[in-house]
Design a protein around this motif. Sequence first.
Motif: not given
Length: 247
Positions: A234-245, A19-23, A220-223, A132-140
């Motif tokens: 392209t092909g970049a993997v960006l952690a947006v995670d407050g440093g968790e990873s 939703f935030s992304t659509g907005k 914002k990172a997707i934007m 294309i933006v894929n939403i993965s996770s720190d869990a990946g």
Amino acid sequence: MNLSGKIALVTGGSRGIGFSTGKILSENGATVVITGKDAKRLEKATEKIPNSIGIVADIRNTNDVKNVVSKTIEKFGRLDILVNNAGIFPKIKKLHEIDEDEWNEVLDVNLTGQFRFTKEAIPHLQKTSGSIVNISSDAGLKAYQGFNADAYSASKAALIILTKCWALEYSKNKIRVNCICPGVVDTDMTKPFLRTQTDKEFMDNEHPLGRIGQPGEIAKAIMYFVSDDASWTTGAVLAVDGGESIK
Ligand code: NAD
């Protein structure tokens, strides 16, 4: 960042990160198509996102996915942006305690679902040199002690390598494919882990920046990734995670 004239498709756009992304895409000039399973929730979301429409679709259903992409092209004539966001989180259980149906359900939504949408979108993104933006996770990205959501981790790790495969293959069409790995973000998905003050403090402290994230911080990172500011990324993997990873 200017997305005027661009048509963006965000899966799972009725709430949370989608939703935030659509907005934010809409605020920056894009026309936005959001998908979700629940018609009422979609309608409410589109009321809050200017220049948007909602199309009901279960990401597990190939015909639903085909219908979303064909309706988008019918209505707007093009597709520039696909955000593969829809996802589910399973019940926390050790690997030897889950049954095959639970495993398959997570993979069907979080991985095969992204394959379905990407497959349908690619022929149209080839025409627009889209993104294309894929939403993965720190869990990946890494294993967490006691996390016990193996199917989720597997689906999210797979999305990271698929980001690179798709980026490489479709670079010849100038399609850019990037990936975001959020840490814990305050959405319906994480509500069960944030019920008490103690839970919240624990989750905040898991992140070196001292707090969990907000959906808008992922959006914002997707934007950035879908904008011309990322024209050579392209092909970049960006952690947006407050440093968790990085721990
Ligand atoms: P959410 O539960 O708030 O939203 C998930 C969205 O996916 C909803 O719109 C839902 O309708 C949609 N969806 C689920 N199953 C679907 C199906 N079968 N068909 C169609 N749509 C379906 O979750 P969120 O936190 O906003 O998560 C968005 C993405 O971010 C997910 O891929 C999630 O794995 C990922 N993520 C979230 C977090 C977090 O902490 N919230 C962390 C890392 C990654």
